[in-house]
Design an enzyme around this catalytic site. Structure first.
Site, short mmCIF file in Angstrom:
data_model
loop_
_atom_site.label_atom_id
_atom_site.label_comp_id
_atom_site.label_asym_id
_atom_site.label_seq_id
_atom_site.Cartn_x
_atom_site.Cartn_y
_atom_site.Cartn_z
N HIS A 65 1.13 -1.35 -0.21
CA HIS A 65 0.13 0.03 0.75
C HIS A 65 1.32 0.94 -0.14
CE1 HIS A 65 -3.33 2.31 1.43
NE2 HIS A 65 -2.82 3.34 1.42
N HIS A 106 -4.40 -0.34 5.86
CA HIS A 106 -4.57 0.05 7.12
C HIS A 106 -4.95 -0.05 8.16
CE1 HIS A 106 -6.89 3.38 5.36
NE2 HIS A 106 -6.02 3.62 4.48
N ASP A 110 1.31 2.58 3.54
CA ASP A 110 0.72 4.11 3.40
C ASP A 110 1.34 5.45 3.32
OD1 ASP A 110 -1.64 4.90 2.53
OD2 ASP A 110 -2.71 5.65 4.47
N HIS A 150 1.47 5.48 -1.93
CA HIS A 150 0.87 6.74 -3.15
C HIS A 150 2.30 7.16 -3.53
CE1 HIS A 150 -3.26 6.58 -0.97
NE2 HIS A 150 -2.58 6.31 0.00
N HIS A 178 -10.46 1.55 2.24
CA HIS A 178 -10.34 1.72 3.04
C HIS A 178 -11.17 2.09 3.94
CE1 HIS A 178 -8.46 6.05 4.18
NE2 HIS A 178 -9.91 6.17 5.00
N LYS A 216 -9.72 -0.50 -5.59
CA LYS A 216 -9.35 0.47 -4.05
C LYS A 216 -10.90 0.89 -4.02
CE LYS A 216 -8.21 2.26 -0.32
NZ LYS A 216 -7.12 3.13 -0.05
#
Ligand code: DOR
Ligand code: ZN
Length: 353
Positions: A13, A179, A252, A15, A141, A104
């Site tokens: 995971h 997360h 994350d 970004h 999420h 996602k």
């Protein structure tokens, strides 16, 4: 133990952003991990296989050193952003591509760039049914947004209102609860049916919510889901170091330009990619379970996603180093987690062939 050798880990995971931000941060992830599940919350969001293909090329182009003859290949594992209108046929295209590994779910309004997210889970039932059929994982999420729900209770609310019924309705859908931040979520994942797993970030293993308020307000400790109580941190550490294959590494890491964090309305996200595996080593050492890091970081995620484990190894040395207080980040600056402070473990540079 002063050195730790393990199979090359993956980040399930992360970004990586786009443009000059991508160019600034991708190298940190690629230096540590063999693969990474790349989040699709760009603006505009990655809502088709074609957009994911183009983004994948931009990621590879941002890693020139990896394309040298002796370079090691880093593999970005792409994801699609689930919207109310993502067609079931797009899941067929995604699966056929071979490079899309998940879809996602952002509940609309839950976090950064989630405005295009799902407004009501019932809207995406046909798409989820196709994902279940094709074995395409749903990455969640897990927070319910909204002014009436306490920010510290959003994960629990999501479990009850959305996730538990969803797992009942789609009994074979593979789901990663991303997360996880609470003892409640850990218990839920432990007891869930097969095909359910969770990622855990380094910051949720290393800090409780006091970090956000120690001596003043600390925007660089603000991420979503927000840091929780000490008892939650303990439960996460326990789960990560338990050897239970349902729990695996997902940083994350979420970079934002300094001014966007140090602001009257600061963005959520902590940048940890520059020291990611090193930080997990700290957390596992705290728990006296360094021997369990390899499973968590290099085995369980690959097994869940049906991908081969890496042949290559990495080595960490117990030797403190100090990350810089900021990195270049396009036109601005990026404040890394632990910048100007000490990190206990160091990654040995990879031996070149
Ligand atoms: O803290 C966060 N930052 N949480 C998210 O879910 C999104 C991420 C981001 O993209 O900045
Ligand atoms: Zn994220």
């Amino acid at each position: 133990m002063n050195t730790l050798t393990m199979q090359r880990p993956d980040d399930w995971h992360v970004h990586l952003r786009d443009g000059s931000a991508l160019a600034a941060v991708a190298k940190f992830t690629a230096a540590r991990f063999g693969r990474a599940i790349v989040m699709p919350n760009l603006e505009p969001a990655i809502t088709s296989t074609a957009l994911a293909a183009a983004y994948r090329e931009r990621i590879l182009a941002a890693l020139p050193a990896m394309n040298e003859p002796a370079g090691r290949r880093f593999e970005p594992l792409m994801t699609l952003y689930l919207t109310d209108t993502l067609a079931a046929q797009e899941i067929d295209r995604a699966k056929a591509s071979g490079f899309v590994h998940g879809v996602k779910l952002y509940p609309a309004g839950a976090t950064t760039h989630s405005d295009a997210g799902v407004t009501d889970i019932r809207h995406v039932y046909p798409t989820l049914a196709r994902m279940e059929e094709l074995g395409m994982p749903l990455l969640v999420h897990g927070e319910t947004p909204g002014p009436e729900i306490d920010v510290f209770d959003r994960e629990a609310h999501f479990i009850d209102a959305v996730l538990a019924p969803l797992l009942e309705r789609f009994r074979r859908l593979k789901v990663v609860f991303e997360h996880v931040t609470t003892a409640r979520a850990v218990d839920f994942v432990r007891a869930a049916r097969g095909g359910v797993a969770a990622t855990i970030t380094p910051q949720h293993l290393l800090h409780n919510r006091n970090a956000i308020f120690s001596g003043g307000i600390r925007p660089h400790y603000y991420c979503l889901p927000i840091l929780k109580r000490e008892a939650d941190r303990q439960a996460l550490l326990d789960a990560a170091t338990s050897g239970n294959p349902r729990f695996f590494l997902g940083t994350d890491s979420a970079p934002h330009e300094r001014a966007a964090k140090e602001s009257a309305c600061g963005c959520a996200g902590m940048f940890t990619a520059h020291a990611a595996i090193e930080l997990y080593a700290e957390a596992f050492e705290q728990a006296g379970r360094l021997d369990r890091l390899e499973g968590f970081a290099a085995h369980f995620g690959a097994d869940f996603y049906g991908l081969a484990r890496h042949d290559e190894i990495i080595t960490l040395t117990k030797e403190p180093w100090v990350p810089p207080v900021s990195y270049d980040f396009g036109a601005g600056a990026l404040v890394p987690y632990r910048g100007g402070e000490s990190v206990a473990w160091r990654l040995e540079p990879a031996a070149r062939a």
